[in-house]
Design a protein around this motif. Structure first.
Motif, short mmCIF file in Angstrom:
data_model
loop_
_atom_site.label_atom_id
_atom_site.label_comp_id
_atom_site.label_asym_id
_atom_site.label_seq_id
_atom_site.Cartn_x
_atom_site.Cartn_y
_atom_site.Cartn_z
N ALA A 42 -0.53 1.82 -3.18
CA ALA A 42 -1.36 2.23 -4.10
C ALA A 42 -2.23 0.85 -4.41
O ALA A 42 -2.92 1.26 -5.45
CB ALA A 42 -1.00 3.13 -4.95
N ASN A 43 -1.96 -0.35 -3.91
CA ASN A 43 -2.89 -1.40 -4.53
C ASN A 43 -4.33 -1.54 -3.84
O ASN A 43 -4.59 -0.57 -3.00
CB ASN A 43 -2.02 -2.54 -4.25
CG ASN A 43 -2.05 -2.90 -2.63
OD1 ASN A 43 -1.42 -2.16 -1.94
ND2 ASN A 43 -2.52 -3.86 -1.92
N ASP A 44 -5.17 -2.21 -4.56
CA ASP A 44 -6.53 -2.08 -4.14
C ASP A 44 -6.98 -3.31 -3.16
O ASP A 44 -7.96 -3.13 -2.55
CB ASP A 44 -7.44 -2.25 -5.33
CG ASP A 44 -7.52 -0.74 -5.93
OD1 ASP A 44 -7.30 0.52 -5.41
OD2 ASP A 44 -7.83 -0.77 -7.22
N CYS A 45 -6.18 -4.18 -3.21
CA CYS A 45 -6.55 -5.34 -2.21
C CYS A 45 -5.33 -6.26 -1.94
O CYS A 45 -4.10 -6.03 -2.52
CB CYS A 45 -7.86 -6.10 -2.46
SG CYS A 45 -8.68 -6.70 -1.01
N ALA A 46 -5.57 -7.57 -1.49
CA ALA A 46 -4.73 -8.54 -1.53
C ALA A 46 -3.70 -8.88 -2.74
O ALA A 46 -4.33 -8.88 -3.66
CB ALA A 46 -5.15 -9.91 -0.82
N ASN A 47 -2.50 -9.24 -2.56
CA ASN A 47 -1.83 -9.84 -3.71
C ASN A 47 -1.84 -11.30 -4.08
O ASN A 47 -2.56 -11.68 -3.11
CB ASN A 47 -0.51 -9.22 -3.54
CG ASN A 47 0.42 -10.03 -2.61
OD1 ASN A 47 -0.23 -10.83 -2.01
ND2 ASN A 47 1.56 -9.49 -2.44
N LEU A 48 -1.28 -11.65 -5.18
CA LEU A 48 -1.52 -13.01 -5.78
C LEU A 48 -0.67 -13.97 -4.82
O LEU A 48 -0.78 -15.15 -4.61
CB LEU A 48 -1.02 -13.13 -6.95
CG LEU A 48 -1.95 -12.71 -8.05
CD1 LEU A 48 -1.45 -12.73 -9.43
CD2 LEU A 48 -3.43 -13.40 -8.10
N THR A 49 0.71 -13.20 -4.15
CA THR A 49 1.42 -14.39 -3.35
C THR A 49 1.14 -14.45 -1.98
O THR A 49 1.60 -15.17 -1.28
CB THR A 49 2.81 -13.75 -3.36
OG1 THR A 49 2.81 -12.31 -3.09
CG2 THR A 49 3.40 -13.71 -4.84
N GLY A 50 0.17 -13.66 -1.40
CA GLY A 50 -0.55 -13.87 -0.13
C GLY A 50 0.59 -13.24 0.93
O GLY A 50 0.20 -13.40 2.11
N THR A 51 1.48 -12.31 0.40
CA THR A 51 2.27 -11.64 1.43
C THR A 51 1.47 -10.45 2.13
O THR A 51 2.14 -10.04 3.33
CB THR A 51 3.54 -11.06 0.92
OG1 THR A 51 3.32 -10.14 0.05
CG2 THR A 51 4.27 -12.36 0.30
N HIS A 52 0.33 -9.96 1.62
CA HIS A 52 -0.50 -8.97 2.37
C HIS A 52 -1.98 -9.21 1.74
O HIS A 52 -2.12 -9.59 0.99
CB HIS A 52 -0.09 -7.67 2.26
CG HIS A 52 -0.09 -7.14 0.71
ND1 HIS A 52 -1.23 -6.59 0.13
CD2 HIS A 52 1.04 -7.13 -0.12
CE1 HIS A 52 -0.99 -6.25 -1.05
NE2 HIS A 52 0.42 -6.45 -1.20
N SER A 53 -2.72 -8.40 2.79
CA SER A 53 -4.22 -8.87 2.43
C SER A 53 -5.12 -7.71 2.64
O SER A 53 -6.28 -7.78 2.39
CB SER A 53 -4.82 -10.06 3.50
OG SER A 53 -4.76 -9.58 4.80
N CYS A 54 -4.42 -6.52 2.20
CA CYS A 54 -4.98 -5.19 2.23
C CYS A 54 -4.50 -4.20 1.25
O CYS A 54 -3.68 -4.49 0.85
CB CYS A 54 -5.18 -4.49 3.92
SG CYS A 54 -5.78 -5.61 4.96
#
Length: 92
Positions: A42-54
């Protein structure tokens, strides 16, 4: 269907899209990113660590690196962190 109805429909659709984009831009202005409160998926976009971008790719509840938009000024009340606070927590 007559040509004038097709043209009118196309014009109306184009104008509607512009109004939607403007409403979304205004809505985003009244919100802020809040880190550490998103539930898995339920996140809105990429995370700070760069493990996902969507959006929707958070793998754990309340991961400090993941965020979602909340009404401006409500992040702390939800137990969340600002971008700077989340980055500092990740460095530890």
């Amino acid at each position: 269907m007559s040509t004038s109805k097709i043209v009118t429909s196309a014009l109306f659709a184009a104008l509607s899209l512009g109004a939607i984009d403007q409403a979304m831009a205004q809505d985003k202005g009244a919100k802020e990113k809040c880190y550490g409160i998103a539930k898995a998926g339920a996140n809105d976009c990429a995370n700070l660590t760069g493990t996902h971008s969507c959006a929707g790719q958070a793998s754990a509840d309340k991961d400090v690196a993941d965020w979602r938009y909340v009404p401006k000024g409500s992040c702390k009340a939800e137990g969340g962190l600002s971008s700077e606070e989340a980055r500092a927590k990740l460095k530890k």
